[in-house]
Design a protein around this motif. Structure first.
Motif, PDB file in Angstrom:
ATOM      1  N   PHE A   1      -7.154  18.113 -14.017  1.00 33.42           N
ATOM      2  CA  PHE A   1      -7.052  18.112 -15.474  1.00 33.42           C
ATOM      3  C   PHE A   1      -6.039  19.165 -15.892  1.00 33.42           C
ATOM      4  N   ALA A   2      -5.142  18.766 -16.779  1.00 31.54           N
ATOM      5  CA  ALA A   2      -4.059  19.643 -17.215  1.00 31.54           C
ATOM      6  C   ALA A   2      -4.031  19.703 -18.734  1.00 31.54           C
ATOM      7  N   VAL A   3      -3.537  20.799 -19.260  1.00 30.43           N
ATOM      8  CA  VAL A   3      -3.327  20.924 -20.701  1.00 30.43           C
ATOM      9  C   VAL A   3      -2.037  20.179 -21.060  1.00 30.43           C
ATOM     10  N   SER A   4      -2.165  19.137 -21.857  1.00 30.84           N
ATOM     11  CA  SER A   4      -0.974  18.381 -22.263  1.00 30.84           C
ATOM     12  C   SER A   4      -0.098  19.231 -23.172  1.00 30.84           C
ATOM     13  N   GLN A   5      -0.720  19.768 -24.222  1.00 33.32           N
ATOM     14  CA  GLN A   5      -0.011  20.622 -25.169  1.00 33.32           C
ATOM     15  C   GLN A   5      -1.024  21.423 -25.975  1.00 33.32           C
ATOM     16  N   VAL A   6      -0.591  22.602 -26.446  1.00 31.26           N
ATOM     17  CA  VAL A   6      -1.451  23.447 -27.284  1.00 31.26           C
ATOM     18  C   VAL A   6      -0.763  23.789 -28.603  1.00 31.26           C
ATOM     19  N   VAL A   7       0.213  22.965 -29.010  1.00 25.83           N
ATOM     20  CA  VAL A   7       1.073  23.341 -30.135  1.00 25.83           C
ATOM     21  C   VAL A   7       1.068  22.332 -31.274  1.00 25.83           C
TER      22      VAL A   7
ATOM     23  N   ARG B   1      -1.450  21.315 -33.388  1.00 27.56           N
ATOM     24  CA  ARG B   1      -2.609  21.424 -34.281  1.00 27.56           C
ATOM     25  C   ARG B   1      -3.868  20.860 -33.626  1.00 27.56           C
ATOM     26  N   VAL B   2      -3.773  19.671 -33.059  1.00 18.89           N
ATOM     27  CA  VAL B   2      -4.828  19.089 -32.228  1.00 18.89           C
ATOM     28  C   VAL B   2      -4.370  19.228 -30.779  1.00 18.89           C
ATOM     29  N   SER B   3      -5.134  19.981 -29.980  1.00 20.23           N
ATOM     30  CA  SER B   3      -4.743  20.202 -28.588  1.00 20.23           C
ATOM     31  C   SER B   3      -5.071  18.989 -27.725  1.00 20.23           C
ATOM     32  N   GLY B   4      -4.387  18.878 -26.595  1.00 21.84           N
ATOM     33  CA  GLY B   4      -4.599  17.750 -25.689  1.00 21.84           C
ATOM     34  C   GLY B   4      -4.811  18.187 -24.260  1.00 21.84           C
ATOM     35  N   VAL B   5      -5.696  17.470 -23.571  1.00 22.60           N
ATOM     36  CA  VAL B   5      -5.922  17.641 -22.136  1.00 22.60           C
ATOM     37  C   VAL B   5      -5.877  16.258 -21.510  1.00 22.60           C
ATOM     38  N   HIS B   6      -5.214  16.129 -20.365  1.00 20.26           N
ATOM     39  CA  HIS B   6      -5.195  14.841 -19.676  1.00 20.26           C
ATOM     40  C   HIS B   6      -5.604  15.033 -18.219  1.00 20.26           C
ATOM     41  N   GLY B   7      -6.234  14.008 -17.677  1.00 16.17           N
ATOM     42  CA  GLY B   7      -6.633  14.013 -16.280  1.00 16.17           C
ATOM     43  C   GLY B   7      -5.694  13.183 -15.433  1.00 16.17           C
ATOM     44  N   LEU B   8      -5.683  13.462 -14.152  1.00 17.21           N
ATOM     45  CA  LEU B   8      -4.924  12.696 -13.166  1.00 17.21           C
ATOM     46  C   LEU B   8      -5.887  12.277 -12.065  1.00 17.21           C
ATOM     47  N   LEU B   9      -6.219  10.978 -12.029  1.00 15.63           N
ATOM     48  CA  LEU B   9      -7.141  10.431 -11.045  1.00 15.63           C
ATOM     49  C   LEU B   9      -6.355   9.511 -10.132  1.00 15.63           C
ATOM     50  N   ARG B  10      -6.270   9.850  -8.858  1.00  8.00           N
ATOM     51  CA  ARG B  10      -5.443   9.074  -7.937  1.00  8.00           C
ATOM     52  C   ARG B  10      -6.033   7.681  -7.716  1.00  8.00           C
ATOM     53  N   LYS B  11      -5.224   6.668  -7.985  1.00  9.42           N
ATOM     54  CA  LYS B  11      -5.682   5.295  -7.767  1.00  9.42           C
ATOM     55  C   LYS B  11      -5.999   5.040  -6.302  1.00  9.42           C
TER      56      LYS B  11
END
Length: 351
Positions: A321-327, A329-339
């Motif tokens: 899980f990585a922080v997509s962006q923190v800039v 106003r609404v922050s984002g986190v995305h996951g990477l699940l290997r197929k």
């Protein structure tokens, strides 16, 4: 399948807000059609940069004939109020025939072509990950010109920016082009500000969603009202300054429609690449954004046949899980699940 060309002109863009129900479309397509969009970056055309891209870029050593005409025309002709609107030039909306609320619009990036060999990374007005610390020395905005160069060590094309103003020394980094803003229209009646992402997609800034990726967006209005913008040549997860390597792209995008009856995981945002499933979580609180990304990941794995507790165990053992962006106003986190990890799960990926 039909291929449509969609340029960014004063008649096909919005500047700073997003399409909503009732807006006229600039193009109508069938599900499965391809749209080739010439996207325009907002960096270099904004009011705090002079709203004159020719003057802005030539002052930084860019030849006048390299400054794109569409950026100059939009800066000159399109209304924009930075006090109430966001910065992004948003191309669209595109009406997808037959799209209805409850369906899912799947946007696949088939190709991204760099339209320039330069762009900008900015920090402004105390925003970004370190508000109050940057910009320094009382400055309102710091805009650093980044270039596309050939790495003398490897011969590969790369991004490069100077280590200090006026320095010949460079830091070089891989090019990873992607579209930061990909979305569908909202019910309205107000047009949303272009900065905060949401269930409509929008300014997600998920850097792994480059060529070969697909973003799955829950349709909210008739016709979907697809739109895009915020092109990047590279971005580190977090986008900590405020913007990343912002520069124009020609994007070839396929718009597929999953009818409501075939949608298997509802009310979630997720994407995929050839290698990964990419669950996305959004919230004004970064911790809650992370929790939402994990919940979405669990839902995707359960749909593929995993027990919820075992899905969570897998995510802890092997999900990233990585922080997509923190800039934004609404922050984002995305996951990477290997197929590849999920090869024993026989069902197809969820729609």
């Amino acid at each position: 399948m039909t291929v449509h060309l969609l340029p960014s002109t004063p008649g096909t863009v919005r500047w700073g807000d997003l399409p909503c129900a009732g807006d006229p479309s600039v193009l109508t397509v069938d599900p499965g059609d391809v749209v080739v969009v010439d996207t325009v970056s907002h960096e270099g055309i904004l009011e705090d940069q002079g709203r004159d891209p020719l003057a802005f870029f030539t002052a930084r050593g860019v030849p006048a004939d390299a400054v794109l005409a569409d950026a100059m025309e939009i800066a000159r002709s399109v209304e924009h109020d930075p006090l109430r609107q966001g910065p992004h030039v948003v191309t669209g909306p595109v009406h997808v025939r037959g799209a209805r609320p409850g369906d899912v619009l799947s946007v696949t990036v088939e190709e991204l072509v760099l339209s320039a060999d330069f762009g900008v990374v900015s920090n402004r007005h105390g925003r970004g990950a370190l508000p109050g610390e940057f910009p320094r020395d009382g400055q309102d905005v710091v805009s650093v010109l980044a270039r596309v160069e050939t790495d003398p060590r490897t011969g590969a094309r790369c991004g490069a920016l100077p280590v200090a103003e006026g320095s010949a020394a460079r830091v070089r980094f891989p090019l990873r082009p992607f579209l930061g803003l990909v979305g569908v229209g909202t019910p309205g009646p107000e047009h949303l500000h272009s900065v905060p992402p949401g269930m409509h997609g929008g300014n997600l800034d998920v850097s792994v969603l480059g060529v070969g990726s697909t973003l799955h967006l829950p349709v909210q209005v008739e016709g979907a009202l697809f739109h895009t913008g915020d092109p990047h040549y590279a971005q580190g997860d977090g986008e900590v300054a405020l913007t990343a390597f912002e520069a124009p792209l020609r994007a070839r995008l396929r718009l597929d429609l999953v009818p409501e009856a075939a949608v298997r995981v509802r009310d979630v945002l997720w994407g995929e690449t050839p290698e990964f499933l990419v669950p996305i979580g959004l919230d004004v609180d970064l911790d809650e954004a992370a929790r939402r990304a994990v919940r979405t990941a669990v839902a995707l794995l359960v749909d593929l046949g995993m027990d919820p507790a075992h899905a969570l165990a897998y995510l802890s053992a092997a999900g990233d899980f990585a922080v997509s962006q923190v800039v934004d106003r609404v922050s984002g986190v995305h996951g990477l699940l290997r197929k590849a990890d999920l090869a024993d799960l026989t069902e197809r990926p969820p729609a």
